[in-house]
Design an enzyme around this catalytic site. Structure first.
Site, PDB file in Angstrom:
ATOM      1  N   HIS A 199      31.913  32.398  46.179  1.00 40.60           N
ATOM      2  CA  HIS A 199      30.825  31.553  45.696  1.00 40.60           C
ATOM      3  C   HIS A 199      29.608  31.618  46.614  1.00 40.60           C
ATOM      4  O   HIS A 199      28.472  31.598  46.157  1.00 40.60           O
ATOM      5  CB  HIS A 199      31.301  30.102  45.552  1.00 40.60           C
ATOM      6  CG  HIS A 199      32.114  29.874  44.316  1.00 40.60           C
ATOM      7  ND1 HIS A 199      32.917  28.785  44.155  1.00 40.60           N
ATOM      8  CD2 HIS A 199      32.234  30.601  43.198  1.00 40.60           C
ATOM      9  CE1 HIS A 199      33.511  28.847  42.980  1.00 40.60           C
ATOM     10  NE2 HIS A 199      33.110  29.950  42.383  1.00 40.60           N
ATOM     11  N   GLU A 251      40.014  57.090  33.032  1.00 35.71           N
ATOM     12  CA  GLU A 251      40.108  56.942  34.489  1.00 35.71           C
ATOM     13  C   GLU A 251      41.330  57.623  35.076  1.00 35.71           C
ATOM     14  O   GLU A 251      41.647  57.420  36.240  1.00 35.71           O
ATOM     15  CB  GLU A 251      40.071  55.459  34.862  1.00 35.71           C
ATOM     16  CG  GLU A 251      41.115  54.599  34.175  1.00 35.71           C
ATOM     17  CD  GLU A 251      41.015  53.121  34.541  1.00 35.71           C
ATOM     18  OE1 GLU A 251      40.326  52.776  35.511  1.00 35.71           O
ATOM     19  OE2 GLU A 251      41.658  52.309  33.853  1.00 35.71           O
ATOM     20  N   ASP A 301      38.629  54.795  39.574  1.00 31.86           N
ATOM     21  CA  ASP A 301      40.022  55.249  39.535  1.00 31.86           C
ATOM     22  C   ASP A 301      40.107  56.752  39.282  1.00 31.86           C
ATOM     23  O   ASP A 301      40.969  57.423  39.844  1.00 31.86           O
ATOM     24  CB  ASP A 301      40.804  54.486  38.462  1.00 31.86           C
ATOM     25  CG  ASP A 301      41.328  53.169  39.006  1.00 31.86           C
ATOM     26  OD1 ASP A 301      41.772  53.156  40.178  1.00 31.86           O
ATOM     27  OD2 ASP A 301      41.278  52.158  38.297  1.00 31.86           O
ATOM     28  N   CYS A 337      31.478  53.408  33.412  1.00 31.44           N
ATOM     29  CA  CYS A 337      31.384  52.069  33.982  1.00 31.44           C
ATOM     30  C   CYS A 337      31.860  52.026  35.424  1.00 31.44           C
ATOM     31  O   CYS A 337      31.896  50.968  36.030  1.00 31.44           O
ATOM     32  CB  CYS A 337      32.167  51.069  33.133  1.00 31.44           C
ATOM     33  SG  CYS A 337      33.893  51.525  32.951  1.00 31.44           S
TER      34      CYS A 337
HETATM   35  C1  PEP Z   1      37.054  52.180  37.453  1.00 34.15           C
HETATM   36  O1  PEP Z   1      38.234  52.411  37.696  1.00 34.15           O
HETATM   37  O2  PEP Z   1      36.139  53.020  37.591  1.00 34.15           O
HETATM   38  C2  PEP Z   1      36.620  50.842  37.007  1.00 34.15           C
HETATM   39  C3  PEP Z   1      35.383  50.625  36.622  1.00 34.15           C
HETATM   40  O3  PEP Z   1      37.515  49.843  36.966  1.00 34.15           O
HETATM   41  P1  PEP Z   1      38.134  49.069  38.215  1.00 34.15           P
HETATM   42  O4  PEP Z   1      37.188  49.294  39.371  1.00 34.15           O
HETATM   43  O5  PEP Z   1      38.218  47.666  37.773  1.00 34.15           O
HETATM   44  O6  PEP Z   1      39.461  49.711  38.411  1.00 34.15           O
HETATM   45 MG    MG Z   2      39.935  51.269  37.001  1.00 34.34          MG
END
Ligand code: PEP
Ligand code: MG
Length: 579
Positions: A197, A439, A463, A510
């Site tokens: 926070h 991933e 990942d 992402c």
């Molecule tokens: C990823 O693996 O790239 C991802 C965006 O998810 P996380 O970081 O939550 O594993």
């Molecule tokens: Mg991931």
């Protein structure tokens, strides 16, 4: 670990950069007031209960007042953190437990303290930041009520003079409410992480902050001149004139860049020559969706739903999940909202599920593997998602897919739930999209097959890099291998985008790599259509994309993709970096 330092000695300390910017100023140490007391047995239970009740009422009205103030200085979602304290106090278990202890003869102070300490120890022993954060909230509540019971004053930071750097063991939400942001040049704390926070509040107030600086309150002294870098986490104590000049220049550059980025608000995300792409934000809680909106994000490209499961002591109900997903859908007003289904296991543990310890949790029973075994849990999430899809453009994304069968199984569950909802006349979007989080190397290799059955891809480079390079993303000894510039990772990314384009489905990303300005020309050249980055990186990413034309990106990509090593790739991309 920094060593104890006498006042005036030039030293470099290191914590976690949690709120961007360079802060310079004089230290104001905020020490917790003494809240000690001698526990006594309650002489008259009824009047002790009344004393406790009146302290709670006093605390709640003061907290709601602070929340009102915070709403003006930091924003609505930050004020909700304080409002949450009032809600926590209404938790029947907590309330009844405290009252029971008073009825059994404990004084209000020790009844409150013992119950709060029990919650604090449960929350702080969890392995995730979100649950740890609840411990800070309970501590804040406990100290606030104790202060009232004991008649002690609260630390007042509202009178801090301009150019103050606040240094405290822990920045509590209630403390933050007193901050006059024009006067606070920086915040340094001994605890906390990027997602605590304190970090959220510092970012909302746009005050540079370094958290988890070990021994901060012992090493730094009232009146010390300090410089802090809210990105690198560095803190310079008693800087020399050269350092002062250097950081003043950096601060100026940072503020100029921040201003320049504001010019990208309201602009379309496109390359220099007009190739339009989508720019979305990654969020972890419905609260973050406000930051996505504030930063002009065009949607949510990844909503990590783990917080709903990690931030509590039991499974969230379908209703709770529905409310959270609906909230984000409504906040995004019809823009795409990609919600990733439960991705637990590996680095994300959920203690109450009682999962067995595994030798290799990253290769084990996690994410979609877990969900397809525990269909009771998965179905309630999918039902909540379907129901929330009536309120916006919600899309479902499945993590850690390695086989086509997994996607088919999720589809079958969705079909079954859609039928159920139709029978019950519950509204949902029957054309809801189902995508794959790309991933794993397996998903990249079968991207052509998955693309025939998925509605979209989003590449999770965090990942994908770890699994492709066989290098644990959190292990410093193999960090040299964990690089999205490695030719192996780049080839994976290119293949995934190509397969998506061949099949006519959207290719997004992402993982953290989507916000890397060095990598962006390659992603443009590969044909990536959606970039999903943290809310604070949205505008910088829009700017980085606008710096390239497709043709320029193609020329660079041709060169880079022929290079055999990570070092050569990085060197070449750095040489061609654009600002
Ligand atoms: C990823 O693996 O790239 C991802 C965006 O998810 P996380 O970081 O939550 O594993
Ligand atoms: Mg991931």
């Amino acid at each position: 670990m920094p060593c104890a330092n006498s006042q005036g000695v030039n030293a470099m300390l290191k914590g976690i950069g949690a709120s961007s910017g360079i802060g310079m100023g004089k230290v104001l140490l905020i020490k917790e007031h003494d809240l000690s007391y001698v526990p006594k047995a309650a002489e008259d239970v009824q009047s002790e209960l009344a004393r406790y009740q009146s302290a709670v009422e006093g605390f709640c009205s003061a907290t709601l007042e602070k929340a009102e103030r915070l709403k003006k200085t930091a924003g609505e979602k930050e004020a909700e953190i304080l409002q949450g304290h009032v809600l926590m106090l209404q938790d029947p278990y907590m309330r009844e437990e405290i009252e029971k202890r008073i009825e059994s003869g404990q004084c209000a102070e020790s009844a409150l303290e013992s119950v709060c300490d029990m919650f604090i120890s449960i929350f702080s022993s969890a392995d995730d930041d979100l649950t740890n954060q609840r411990a800070t909230d309970v501590k804040d509540i406990k100290n606030g009520i104790l202060r009232i019971l004991l008649g002690r004053e609260e630390a007042d930071i509202s009178a801090a003079p301009p150019g103050t750097v606040l240094v405290t063991a822990e920045l509590t939400p209630s403390m933050t409410a007193g901050i006059c942001k024009e006067n606070i040049a920086g915040i340094i704390t001994q605890t906390g992480s990027k997602t605590s926070h304190s970090a959220i509040l510092a970012r909302a107030l746009e005050i540079p902050a370094v958290l988890s600086l070990e021994h901060a309150v012992d090493v730094l002294h009232n009146g010390d001149m300090v410089i802090l870098d809210g990105d690198s986490g560095e803190v310079l104590q008693a800087p020399d004139p050269a350092q002062l000049a250097d950081y003043t220049a950096r601060q100026k550059a940072y503020l100029t860049e921040k201003k320049a980025l504001k010019a990208f608000i309201g602009k379309q995300t496109a390359t220099k020559d007009g190739c339009i792409v989508q720019l979305a934000a990654n969020i972890g809680t419905p609260l973050d969706a406000q930051a996505a909106v504030d930063n002009d994000s065009e949607g949510i490209g990844l909503f990590r739903t783990e917080f709903l499961f990690m931030d509590q002591t039991a499974l969230p109900t379908e209703e709770e999940q529905f409310e959270a997903y609906k909230k984000v859908a409504l906040m995004m007003k019809g823009k795409p909202v990609v919600i990733r289904t439960l991705d637990i296991g590996g680095d994300k543990e959920i203690p109450y599920l009682g999962l067995q310890k595994e030798e290799n949790p990253f290769l084990g029973f996690r994410a979609v593997r877990f969900c397809l075994k525990r269909t009771d849990i998965y179905k309630s999430q999918l039902r909540a998602l379907l129901r929330a899809s009536a309120y916006g453009d919600i899309r479902i994304m499945v993590p850690l897919v390695t086989r086509v069968e997994e996607l088919r199984q999720v589809k079958a569950l969705l079909a079954q739930l859609k039928e159920e909802l139709t029978d019950q006349s519950v509204p949902f979007n029957s054309a809801i999209q189902l995508g794959v989080m790309m991933e794993t190397p397996a998903s990249a290799v079968i991207a052509d097959l998955l693309a025939k059955e998925a509605d979209f891809f989003s590449i999770g480079t965090n990942d994908l890099t770890q699994y492709t390079m066989c290098a644990d993303r959190g292990n410093a000894n193999v960090a040299y291998l964990y690089s999205h510039y490695d030719p192996a990772v780049l080839r994976m990314i290119r293949r995934i985008v190509t397969c998506a384009k061949d099949a006519g489905i959207l290719a997004g990303m992402c993982g953290e790599a989507a916000a890397d300005p060095l990598l962006i020309p390659l992603l443009i050249s590969f044909g990536l259509e959606e970039y999903s980055v943290s809310p604070t990186s949205v505008l910088a990413t829009r700017k980085a994309i606008a710096a390239w034309s497709k043709e320029e990106a193609d020329m660079l990509a041709q060169k880079v993709m022929s290079l055999p090593t990570q070092q050569e790739v990085l060197r070449c991309l750095t040489e061609h970096a654009r600002r």
